[in-house]
Write a protein that holds these residues in place. Structure first.
Motif, PDB file in Angstrom:
ATOM      1  N   GLY A   1       0.785  -1.230   0.000  1.00 41.88           N
ATOM      2  CA  GLY A   1       0.000   0.000   0.000  1.00 41.88           C
ATOM      3  C   GLY A   1       0.817   1.280   0.000  1.00 41.88           C
ATOM      4  O   GLY A   1       0.285   2.360  -0.205  1.00 41.88           O
ATOM      5  N   LEU A   2       2.115   1.152   0.238  1.00 36.20           N
ATOM      6  CA  LEU A   2       2.961   2.349   0.289  1.00 36.20           C
ATOM      7  C   LEU A   2       3.174   2.952  -1.103  1.00 36.20           C
ATOM      8  O   LEU A   2       3.504   2.250  -2.049  1.00 36.20           O
ATOM      9  CB  LEU A   2       4.332   1.991   0.893  1.00 36.20           C
ATOM     10  N   TRP A   3       2.962   4.253  -1.196  1.00 40.95           N
ATOM     11  CA  TRP A   3       3.379   4.986  -2.386  1.00 40.95           C
ATOM     12  C   TRP A   3       4.784   5.498  -2.119  1.00 40.95           C
ATOM     13  O   TRP A   3       5.009   6.234  -1.165  1.00 40.95           O
ATOM     14  CB  TRP A   3       2.430   6.155  -2.659  1.00 40.95           C
ATOM     15  N   LYS A   4       5.716   5.074  -2.942  1.00 36.75           N
ATOM     16  CA  LYS A   4       7.124   5.401  -2.697  1.00 36.75           C
ATOM     17  C   LYS A   4       7.737   6.155  -3.883  1.00 36.75           C
ATOM     18  O   LYS A   4       7.155   6.192  -4.965  1.00 36.75           O
ATOM     19  CB  LYS A   4       7.916   4.129  -2.394  1.00 36.75           C
ATOM     20  N   ILE A   5       8.908   6.707  -3.672  1.00 41.04           N
ATOM     21  CA  ILE A   5       9.610   7.369  -4.784  1.00 41.04           C
ATOM     22  C   ILE A   5      10.206   6.297  -5.705  1.00 41.04           C
ATOM     23  O   ILE A   5      10.463   5.172  -5.276  1.00 41.04           O
ATOM     24  CB  ILE A   5      10.729   8.306  -4.263  1.00 41.04           C
ATOM     25  N   PRO A   6      10.405   6.622  -6.991  1.00 44.35           N
ATOM     26  CA  PRO A   6      11.049   5.656  -7.898  1.00 44.35           C
ATOM     27  C   PRO A   6      12.479   5.353  -7.431  1.00 44.35           C
ATOM     28  O   PRO A   6      13.189   6.258  -6.992  1.00 44.35           O
ATOM     29  CB  PRO A   6      11.081   6.392  -9.249  1.00 44.35           C
ATOM     30  N   THR A   7      12.840   4.090  -7.504  1.00 47.55           N
ATOM     31  CA  THR A   7      14.178   3.655  -7.084  1.00 47.55           C
ATOM     32  C   THR A   7      14.703   2.600  -8.054  1.00 47.55           C
ATOM     33  O   THR A   7      13.929   1.998  -8.803  1.00 47.55           O
ATOM     34  CB  THR A   7      14.136   2.999  -5.681  1.00 47.55           C
ATOM     35  N   GLY A   8      15.995   2.359  -8.001  1.00 49.15           N
ATOM     36  CA  GLY A   8      16.573   1.297  -8.824  1.00 49.15           C
ATOM     37  C   GLY A   8      18.068   1.220  -8.614  1.00 49.15           C
ATOM     38  O   GLY A   8      18.621   1.926  -7.763  1.00 49.15           O
ATOM     39  N   PHE A   9      18.701   0.348  -9.383  1.00 51.85           N
ATOM     40  CA  PHE A   9      20.157   0.218  -9.306  1.00 51.85           C
ATOM     41  C   PHE A   9      20.797   0.886 -10.515  1.00 51.85           C
ATOM     42  O   PHE A   9      20.225   0.861 -11.610  1.00 51.85           O
ATOM     43  CB  PHE A   9      20.569  -1.261  -9.271  1.00 51.85           C
ATOM     44  N   ILE A  10      21.968   1.450 -10.313  1.00 52.19           N
ATOM     45  CA  ILE A  10      22.641   2.028 -11.473  1.00 52.19           C
ATOM     46  C   ILE A  10      23.246   0.893 -12.310  1.00 52.19           C
ATOM     47  O   ILE A  10      23.655  -0.137 -11.797  1.00 52.19           O
ATOM     48  CB  ILE A  10      23.677   3.113 -11.114  1.00 52.19           C
ATOM     49  N   HIS A  11      23.234   1.080 -13.608  1.00 53.05           N
ATOM     50  CA  HIS A  11      23.695   0.053 -14.533  1.00 53.05           C
ATOM     51  C   HIS A  11      25.211  -0.046 -14.535  1.00 53.05           C
ATOM     52  O   HIS A  11      25.912   0.946 -14.409  1.00 53.05           O
ATOM     53  CB  HIS A  11      23.207   0.344 -15.953  1.00 53.05           C
ATOM     54  N   GLU A  51      16.050   5.765 -14.320  1.00 53.58           N
ATOM     55  CA  GLU A  51      15.091   4.973 -13.543  1.00 53.58           C
ATOM     56  C   GLU A  51      13.714   5.654 -13.493  1.00 53.58           C
ATOM     57  O   GLU A  51      12.686   5.002 -13.664  1.00 53.58           O
ATOM     58  CB  GLU A  51      15.587   4.763 -12.105  1.00 53.58           C
ATOM     59  N   VAL A  52      13.716   6.949 -13.222  1.00 49.35           N
ATOM     60  CA  VAL A  52      12.449   7.688 -13.142  1.00 49.35           C
ATOM     61  C   VAL A  52      11.748   7.625 -14.498  1.00 49.35           C
ATOM     62  O   VAL A  52      10.538   7.377 -14.582  1.00 49.35           O
ATOM     63  CB  VAL A  52      12.689   9.156 -12.702  1.00 49.35           C
TER      64      VAL A  52
END
Lengths: 290, 290
Positions: B140-150, B168-169
């Protein structure tokens, strides 16, 4: 079908022809490394049967961790289509992606993390070293102590940036210090084995005076007057060194505030983690500029 | 002594019984992966002779890179005393330390690097997502976009933190952004494969408005009023999320200044590298607080 003198196949396989494996959170399976057959031919047979079984079950990624003593199974896994994922001294982790769709398995570690420490005493002297093994172009440079933070290994928790730099300074020079801040960090690519490097420049407060040089890595160490340190041609001629020194000088003049350390546990992953952030200007954020 | 139909042994060996290898900078040798015999028995013979030869020559570390297609040589190397050092999809790197003294070979990569981005528009709305695969406790959490750098892969340079978060965004939400600052970073250990994780919290400026959700990873994305975002119980109840939001709010109120990006080439290693530092208060350091 007998393995290692027992016909109690469930010792090795959850199912008669299938390798013992547990499900991961992403629809994949992790093969139990403790229960692998030792014989390559038996392994070929069971691995094939297992892959078919997992395919039918709609499984995605297969993780196969082969310890050093099971190295004979590596060629078998490669022949069945496995690739390497990562390796540590005592094992290699291999993976197989079952679905037709693009592979969604996570990457392995991509970075090494280095630290460097500015230690300045009340006589305005900087703690500097000369390394035994250095890039020829840096010959003669007195530099700040630097090193890599230690990794998780044999049940020992990985180091923090703020503890790693204190250890490095102690090891190289014998000087005890207290961590103050991260002042800046540098990101650079294609360093060791094509991996990237993050280097954190720290400010430390000395807690002792007497230098003891580490003979293995360090040629010499001393307290050097700040002006003399800054005026070294190799620093003045290099954009990167120059910028870092500018930051350091601004910090000494209280015109700059770095990132300080806050340890917190997040419910997100239930782990103790360290948050580094700038504490300037906001009293609620507990500014440590001193 | 014939290999692969030729008796021109220097095709495979610099010396009659010694593997073709080049010296590294630290008194070690790097075996030429292009000129390895394919047959395990021949390899056993030549590897033993090579190790004796290098020992006499006073060599220290031996680096042996075995591509996937030479996997049959892995068990041979293990039996001769090699250990795994690291691996990438297509090869495993093995090492052997000759001297009696403690092994001085460098570690492999120890960290993965993640990024998260706060994107806020002129209506005071934050760009948020819900992921398809999430920890149940974050449901249920709305979170900021996240990811790993390539990572560096197939001649492509590794990503920067400031380009990785923009990608990522864009991938997750379709929104184009401009990087502003790193506001803080988090260090946590024992994450994937016992490696550590550095997560950089970034501030971004939106350049577009229309959301396009990435169906593969993201369940939903939207612009959410800042107050509503902040008041989510999962954020308010978690020390880590709460602290990061406090920093974000302080930054919006111009009571905080993060680290901005400066690209420089250092003569030290002749590489383009990125220095991230706080630019508050010192006009010489070009403060970007806006």
């Amino acid at each position: 079908y007998k393995i290692n003198g027992t016909n109690h196949t469930s010792l090795y396989f959850r199912d008669k022809w299938v390798l013992d494996a547990s499900d991961d959170e992403y629809g994949g399976v992790l093969v139990n490394a403790e229960r692998l057959p030792s014989d390559p031919d038996k392994f070929t047979f069971v691995l094939r049967a297992s892959l078919s079984h997992w395919k039918v079950k709609g499984k995605k990624g297969v993780w196969l961790k082969l310890p050093l003593e099971k190295c004979d199974l590596v060629p078998v896994a490669v022949k069945e289509g496995f690739q390497y994922h990562h390796a540590e001294r005592g094992y290699v982790m291999m993976t197989y992606w079952i679905p037709e769709e693009p592979c969604m398995l996570p990457s392995n570690a991509s970075h090494q993390v280095g630290v460097g420490g500015f230690v300045i005493n009340d006589k305005n002297e900087v703690l500097v070293v000369q390394e035994k093994h250095f890039t020829p172009s840096l010959s003669g440079l007195w530099k700040i102590p630097t090193g890599f933070i230690h990794e998780f290994f044999r049940q020992t928790q990985s180091e923090e940036i703020f503890t790693g730099i204190v250890r490095e300074v102690q090891e190289e020079t014998g000087i005890d210090t207290e961590f103050v801040e991260v002042m800046a960090f540098r990101h650079v690519h294609d360093v060791a084995f094509q991996k990237s490097d993050l280097f954190f420049v720290c400010l430390l407060r000395p807690l002792s005076k007497q230098i003891m040089v580490d003979d293995l890595e360090i040629q010499d160490a001393k307290w050097m007057p700040l002006v003399e340190f800054v005026e070294q041609p190799l620093i003045q001629e290099d954009d990167m060194f120059k910028k870092i020194i500018d930051i350091f000088i601004a910090r000494l003049g209280k015109r700059y505030c770095g990132l300080s350390v806050h340890q917190l546990v997040s419910k997100f992953d239930d782990k103790l983690s360290t948050l580094y952030f700038n504490t300037v200007d906001d009293p609620n954020l507990n500014c440590q500029a001193s």
